[in-house]
Every structure is written in C-alpha cells, then in structure tokens.
Design a protein around this motif. Structure first.
Motif: not given
Length: 194
Positions: A96, A72-74, A65, A93, A43, A41
């Motif tokens: 998340l 997954e990316r955020a 990212s 955040g 971030f 993931y």
C-alpha cells in the motif's frame, strides 16, 4: 541512561501530544492552510498497541487520518510501533505504501515543474523590484541633471534623451572599425552604475 534535560521535558512532550492540545491544534490549522498544494496520503494503525497488558490505539483514526476532501486515507494492519517498520516486502501495509510512493513520484514532475517556473518568475520580479527600489533610493535629483565632464582625449556631444553630455571617441582611423564592431550606449554617472 537518558540525559536529565530529556527526562525533564518528557512530560511536556507527552502533554503536547494529548487530544485537544493547543500546540497540535495550531499545527493542524497551519497545515490545513497549505495542504491543498500537496498530494496527501494518511495512514493509521489498524491494530492496538500492547501497553503493559492493556491494548489501545496510540493515535485514533480520526486524528491520524482526518476526513478531508482530495486526501487519500488507508489503514495499515499493524500496531503503532510496527506500522512503518516493514520487516520485508510482504509485511502488512508495505504494498500500500510502496504503491502510493511510486504513484506520487510518477505524478510529481507534472505538478512541480509549473510551480518551479512560477516561483522563478516571482523571484525575478522581486529582484527587479528590489533593484528598482535601490536605484530610486540612490538617484538624487542634483545627480541626474549634472553633465558628464569633458575629457581631454575625447570630444563630447549632446544627444542623450536625459540631456547629459556623452563621450565620443576621438576622430581617428580606427573610428570606422569601432563603429562596425560596437554600438554606443548611454553613458551614466559612475554612481548610477554601481
């Protein structure tokens, strides 16, 4: 006051973090080779950092990212310094990241347990191969053909598939009891047992 060694190496550390740095490219290349084994993931910072009156992103989105399949990316709506320092559970955040950690923790046993079993089997096979190699290296042709010397307190008999003589217990009244309790095994040279 910072130690002189830290101050002297700081420019090297800053250079290592620059875009297109060879060290970072090597780390990226090595990571790409193993990343399929992990749930990842990424971030990245959603707000620029104030650097002496200039607002800029410390790590751009592409670097922080990268677009990679099955990853997954955020974005976290905070600057570089604050994106991972949550003041409370309502900080940008937090939910998340907490959700990601919770989900990964719940999914981990189903992924990790089969890997542990595979690694356990691989370690056992490696140990067995190593033991076989040691045994082969220590076994000498003249040793394998040498018969076991007879003992004064025991009779001997030929019966081994290797053609060696084996020791047998003397004939006594306890022999029958012994046979009921124990099974005779091939007796090997002491060198081979060590």
């Amino acid at each position: 006051m910072l130690p002189k060694k830290v101050v002297d190496t700081q420019p090297q550390l800053v250079d290592a973090l620059k875009t297109n740095n060879e060290t970072l490219q090597n780390i990226d290349r090595q990571f790409v080779q193993i990343m399929s084994r992990f749930h990842i993931y990424f971030f990245h910072e959603g707000k620029p950092t104030n650097l002496k009156g200039t607002l800029r992103f410390i790590v751009d989105e592409t670097s922080a990212s990268p677009t990679v399949q099955d990853v997954e990316r955020a974005v976290i709506q905070a600057d570089h310094s604050h994106m991972c320092k949550f003041e409370n559970d309502s900080a940008p955040g937090f939910d998340l990241v907490a959700e990601g950690i919770q989900r990964y923790a719940e999914e981990a046993p189903a992924t990790i347990t089969p890997r542990w079993e595979t690694e356990k089997k691989e370690r056992l096979a490696a140990k067995q191969a190593q033991a076989a190699e040691i045994y082969t290296d220590n076994a000498k042709p003249e040793d394998s053909a040498k018969p076991t010397p007879p003992s004064e307190s025991a009779s001997t008999f030929e019966g081994s598939s290797l053609g060696r003589q084996q020791k047998a217990l003397p004939s006594t009244e306890s022999e029958a009891k012994f046979d009921e309790q124990y099974v005779l095994e091939d007796i090997t040279d002491e060198k081979e047992m060590a």
